[in-house]
Structure formats: structure tokens, C-alpha cells
Design a protein around this motif. Structure first.
Motif, short mmCIF file in Angstrom:
data_model
loop_
_atom_site.label_atom_id
_atom_site.label_comp_id
_atom_site.label_asym_id
_atom_site.label_seq_id
_atom_site.Cartn_x
_atom_site.Cartn_y
_atom_site.Cartn_z
N SER A 189 1.18 -1.04 0.06
CA SER A 189 0.36 0.03 -0.22
C SER A 189 1.51 1.77 0.31
CB SER A 189 -1.28 -0.17 1.28
OG SER A 189 -1.45 -1.34 1.26
N ILE A 190 2.00 1.03 0.79
CA ILE A 190 3.06 2.16 1.27
C ILE A 190 3.92 2.81 -0.17
CG2 ILE A 190 4.48 3.43 2.55
CD1 ILE A 190 3.62 2.20 4.78
N LEU A 191 4.09 1.35 -0.98
CA LEU A 191 5.38 1.60 -1.95
C LEU A 191 4.20 2.46 -3.55
CD1 LEU A 191 7.60 0.66 -3.40
CD2 LEU A 191 6.26 -1.29 -4.28
N PRO A 192 3.58 2.21 -4.07
CA PRO A 192 3.19 3.00 -4.58
C PRO A 192 3.21 4.76 -4.30
CG PRO A 192 1.25 1.50 -4.72
CD PRO A 192 2.46 1.29 -3.47
N ILE A 193 3.21 5.63 -3.04
CA ILE A 193 3.05 6.54 -2.69
C ILE A 193 4.87 7.14 -3.78
CG2 ILE A 193 3.72 8.07 -1.09
CD1 ILE A 193 2.04 6.31 0.64
N PHE A 194 5.54 5.64 -3.71
CA PHE A 194 6.97 7.34 -3.77
C PHE A 194 7.59 6.45 -5.69
CE2 PHE A 194 7.37 5.36 0.38
CZ PHE A 194 7.92 7.13 1.53
N LYS B 48 0.68 3.24 -12.92
CA LYS B 48 -0.62 4.29 -12.55
C LYS B 48 -0.31 5.46 -12.30
CE LYS B 48 -1.68 0.40 -10.61
NZ LYS B 48 -2.65 -0.41 -9.67
N LEU B 49 -0.16 5.92 -10.62
CA LEU B 49 0.10 7.22 -10.12
C LEU B 49 0.33 8.00 -11.03
CD1 LEU B 49 -0.05 6.32 -6.88
CD2 LEU B 49 -1.68 6.71 -7.78
N ALA B 50 1.12 8.05 -11.67
CA ALA B 50 2.20 9.20 -13.06
C ALA B 50 1.35 9.28 -13.66
CB ALA B 50 3.07 8.48 -13.45
N TYR B 51 0.60 8.10 -14.42
CA TYR B 51 -0.37 8.86 -16.02
C TYR B 51 -1.30 8.96 -14.74
CZ TYR B 51 -3.70 7.98 -19.37
OH TYR B 51 -4.74 7.79 -19.62
N ALA B 52 -2.25 9.06 -13.70
CA ALA B 52 -3.65 9.69 -14.05
C ALA B 52 -2.31 11.64 -12.80
CB ALA B 52 -3.32 8.99 -12.68
N THR B 53 -1.63 11.20 -12.48
CA THR B 53 -0.80 12.28 -12.07
C THR B 53 -1.25 14.06 -13.83
OG1 THR B 53 0.36 12.22 -10.86
CG2 THR B 53 0.81 13.96 -11.16
N GLU B 54 -1.15 13.08 -14.84
CA GLU B 54 -0.86 13.36 -15.82
C GLU B 54 -2.31 14.22 -16.38
OE1 GLU B 54 1.28 11.76 -19.24
OE2 GLU B 54 3.37 11.14 -17.85
N VAL B 55 -3.21 12.79 -15.96
CA VAL B 55 -4.68 13.24 -16.42
C VAL B 55 -5.26 14.11 -15.41
CG1 VAL B 55 -6.54 11.55 -17.50
CG2 VAL B 55 -4.19 10.94 -18.05
N LEU B 56 -5.34 14.13 -13.94
CA LEU B 56 -6.20 13.94 -13.74
C LEU B 56 -5.28 15.70 -12.58
CD1 LEU B 56 -6.77 11.30 -11.49
CD2 LEU B 56 -8.44 13.46 -12.97
N GLY B 57 -4.46 15.61 -12.76
CA GLY B 57 -3.33 16.43 -11.87
C GLY B 57 -3.04 16.40 -11.03
N LYS B 58 -1.51 16.75 -10.60
CA LYS B 58 -0.95 16.37 -8.58
C LYS B 58 -2.23 16.10 -7.65
CE LYS B 58 3.71 16.01 -6.83
NZ LYS B 58 4.90 16.13 -7.16
N ARG B 59 -2.75 17.44 -7.30
CA ARG B 59 -3.45 16.88 -5.91
C ARG B 59 -4.92 16.72 -6.68
NH1 ARG B 59 -8.29 20.61 -4.89
NH2 ARG B 59 -7.85 21.11 -2.44
N ARG B 60 -5.64 15.67 -7.50
CA ARG B 60 -6.78 15.11 -7.52
C ARG B 60 -6.39 13.73 -6.94
NH1 ARG B 60 -9.94 16.88 -11.81
NH2 ARG B 60 -11.37 18.88 -11.31
N ILE C 7 -5.57 13.09 -4.03
CA ILE C 7 -7.81 12.66 -3.48
C ILE C 7 -7.43 11.35 -3.42
CG2 ILE C 7 -9.67 13.39 -3.22
CD1 ILE C 7 -8.49 16.25 -3.63
N PHE C 8 -7.69 10.99 -4.46
CA PHE C 8 -8.37 9.98 -5.41
C PHE C 8 -7.35 8.57 -4.26
CE2 PHE C 8 -10.50 11.83 -9.14
CZ PHE C 8 -11.39 11.22 -8.57
N ALA C 9 -6.18 8.69 -4.60
CA ALA C 9 -5.06 7.64 -4.14
C ALA C 9 -5.52 7.12 -2.64
CB ALA C 9 -3.39 7.96 -4.31
N ALA C 10 -5.64 9.14 -1.79
CA ALA C 10 -6.07 8.52 -0.61
C ALA C 10 -7.17 8.02 -0.24
CB ALA C 10 -5.49 9.78 0.14
#
Length: 92
Positions: free
Chosen positions: A45-50, A54-66, A69-72
Motif C-alpha cells: 500500500s505504501i510503495l505506490p506513494i513513491f 498508474k499514479l504517474a499517468y493519473a497525475t498527467e491526466v488529473l493533476g497532482k492534487r486530484r 485525493i483519489f489515491a488517499a
């Protein structure tokens, strides 16, 4: 990514057995099994934070803040499972 998602789904499904055992006070595997399962689940669960593609792609699409929020929110969904397995592994 599909393999990672399926592996995580199967891994969490095993945890549901621990949740069921906790609720019904039945022991399904040895406590050491659940202790190891819990350590792996928390690390997984903690590893994807670093790092996570998927999160890198989501950051490109949604932005870092969103994305944060969705990851949390997604982590909060299975947090009760982790607590139940913790109590099952260390208090039973």
C-alpha cells in the motif's frame, strides 16, 4: 499493470478470509501467516506513494492534487480490512 492489479486483487481477497475469521472468531491460518500478510499488505500500500506507473499517468491526466485525493480515498477503502487483520493476527 494488469498483472499487478490482478495480483493485488487476489492478495486482498485472501485478506477477506482474515476479516471473516476476525468477525466470526475463527482461526483459518496460523497467526504468523496473518502477520506476514499484514506486513506485505502495508508495504504494498505504501510503495505506490513513491513509485507507480498508474499514479504517474493519473497525475498527467488529473493533476497532482486530484491524484493524491483519489489515491488517499482508495487507500481508505481497504483500511478497515487492514485493521481487522491486524487485530486478527496480533490479538487472537
Amino acid at each position: 499493470m494488469k498483472v499487478e492489479e490482478m495480483a493485488f486483487a487476489l492478495f486482498i481477497a485472501i485478506g477477506l478470509l482474515g476479516l471473516y475469521g476476525f468477525i466470526n472468531t475463527q482461526l483459518f491460518f496460523a497467526q504468523i501467516f496473518w502477520q506476514v500478510w499484514l506486513l506485505i499488505a502495508v508495504a504494498w500500500s505504501i510503495l505506490p506513494i513513491f513509485w507507480s506507473a498508474k499514479l504517474a499517468y493519473a497525475t498527467e491526466v488529473l493533476g497532482k492534487r486530484r491524484m493524491r485525493i483519489f489515491a488517499a480515498f482508495s487507500c481508505l477503502l481497504y483500511l478497515p480490512l487492514l485493521f481487522a487483520v491486524y487485530f486478527y493476527a496480533f490479538k487472537t
